[in-house]
Scaffold this motif. Sequence first.
Motif, PDB file in Angstrom:
ATOM      1  N   SER A  80       0.826  -1.208   0.000  1.00  0.00           N
ATOM      2  CA  SER A  80       0.000   0.000   0.000  1.00  0.00           C
ATOM      3  C   SER A  80       0.858   1.254   0.000  1.00  0.00           C
ATOM      4  N   GLY A  81       0.208   2.381  -0.302  1.00  0.00           N
ATOM      5  CA  GLY A  81       0.870   3.673  -0.205  1.00  0.00           C
ATOM      6  C   GLY A  81       1.868   3.918  -1.311  1.00  0.00           C
ATOM      7  N   THR A  82       3.002   4.523  -0.941  1.00  0.00           N
ATOM      8  CA  THR A  82       4.082   4.799  -1.886  1.00  0.00           C
ATOM      9  C   THR A  82       5.393   4.296  -1.275  1.00  0.00           C
ATOM     10  N   GLY A  83       6.434   4.226  -2.095  1.00  0.00           N
ATOM     11  CA  GLY A  83       7.712   3.773  -1.544  1.00  0.00           C
ATOM     12  C   GLY A  83       8.603   3.156  -2.605  1.00  0.00           C
ATOM     13  N   ALA A  84       9.651   2.505  -2.153  1.00  0.00           N
ATOM     14  CA  ALA A  84      10.674   1.944  -3.040  1.00  0.00           C
ATOM     15  C   ALA A  84      10.276   0.531  -3.473  1.00  0.00           C
ATOM     16  N   TYR A  85       9.279   0.463  -4.345  1.00  0.00           N
ATOM     17  CA  TYR A  85       8.763  -0.824  -4.828  1.00  0.00           C
ATOM     18  C   TYR A  85       8.690  -0.772  -6.350  1.00  0.00           C
ATOM     19  N   THR A  86       9.831  -1.002  -6.989  1.00  0.00           N
ATOM     20  CA  THR A  86       9.946  -0.852  -8.431  1.00  0.00           C
ATOM     21  C   THR A  86       8.918  -1.720  -9.168  1.00  0.00           C
ATOM     22  N   GLY A  87       8.202  -1.086 -10.083  1.00  0.00           N
ATOM     23  CA  GLY A  87       7.246  -1.790 -10.926  1.00  0.00           C
ATOM     24  C   GLY A  87       5.862  -1.935 -10.343  1.00  0.00           C
ATOM     25  N   GLU A  88       5.668  -1.519  -9.094  1.00  0.00           N
ATOM     26  CA  GLU A  88       4.374  -1.700  -8.434  1.00  0.00           C
ATOM     27  C   GLU A  88       3.494  -0.458  -8.556  1.00  0.00           C
ATOM     28  N   VAL A  89       2.193  -0.671  -8.531  1.00  0.00           N
ATOM     29  CA  VAL A  89       1.220   0.423  -8.501  1.00  0.00           C
ATOM     30  C   VAL A  89       0.227   0.112  -7.392  1.00  0.00           C
ATOM     31  N   SER A  90       0.161   1.005  -6.414  1.00  0.00           N
ATOM     32  CA  SER A  90      -0.665   0.755  -5.230  1.00  0.00           C
ATOM     33  C   SER A  90      -2.104   1.209  -5.439  1.00  0.00           C
ATOM     34  N   ALA A  91      -2.948   0.774  -4.512  1.00  0.00           N
ATOM     35  CA  ALA A  91      -4.349   1.205  -4.520  1.00  0.00           C
ATOM     36  C   ALA A  91      -4.457   2.712  -4.403  1.00  0.00           C
ATOM     37  N   GLU A  92      -3.612   3.283  -3.573  1.00  0.00           N
ATOM     38  CA  GLU A  92      -3.658   4.734  -3.367  1.00  0.00           C
ATOM     39  C   GLU A  92      -3.270   5.498  -4.633  1.00  0.00           C
ATOM     40  N   LEU A  93      -2.309   4.970  -5.394  1.00  0.00           N
ATOM     41  CA  LEU A  93      -1.928   5.624  -6.653  1.00  0.00           C
ATOM     42  C   LEU A  93      -3.058   5.532  -7.680  1.00  0.00           C
TER      43      LEU A  93
END
Length: 262
Positions: A80-93
């Motif tokens: 969830s949220g934002t952060g250093a997770y290359t390639g991911e797209v969160s619910a919040e985004l």
Amino acid sequence: MSSSTITPWVVGNWKMNPMQADAFQLIEEFKQLLQQQEIPSERCHIGVAPTLIALTNIQAQLKDANRTIFTVAQDLSKVSGTGAYTGEVSAELLRDSQIAFVLIGHSERRELFGDDAETVKAKLHNALNADLKVIYCVGESLEQREQGVAEQVVLQQICDIASVVKTEQWQNIVIAYEPIWAIGTGKTASPADAQAMHVKIREGLKQITTWGANIAILYGGSVKAENAVELAACPDINGALVGGASLNAQSFYQIASAFAQK
């Protein structure tokens, strides 16, 4: 609310298709068909699930349609949220980009990309807590159906998520039943088989939540214009999650029209 009074949903899952120019043309053709003969929003909800890189472009292109067409993300991150997770797209985004709907638990995510029950639960928890609406996919393999455990498998997939769904959040969930053996194969569960499974899903939902009678249950698995009318006639099939046929504007329109007559 009885199953017969649930407004149907028809959602096109484009999967990893098409190229951008073709996507633009597809949406324009679909909007023109709606201009020629409108499908009222109160008769059928319509959504399309483009590739991630096309989401916001398709969303913008749909704004001048003569009715609401929802833009649906095909998946989201278990983080969830934002952060250093290359390639991911969160619910919040997704929510920040005004994307309000997401598919979770599709069999291709489960089988090809390792989305086990815990991953699916994490994704669903994140989506609901970000105020997204979820189309949650369930379904059995051919082997499981032949072993006589299809209902058990599907109901377990629904029970898997019960622990992370708050009482009021069930109203933000749509169930999509897709027998895995009928996805992209040209095979379709008979209307009688699909109807029978939808009845069992409805019974299971009613045992889990007071919203059980209100939740739309869609059928997926080689839904085409040719079989849409017959599927739509089944009392407990509240719409369709459409794969390949949604890449043809005329076919997708005909499927939506069939369920709008329900």
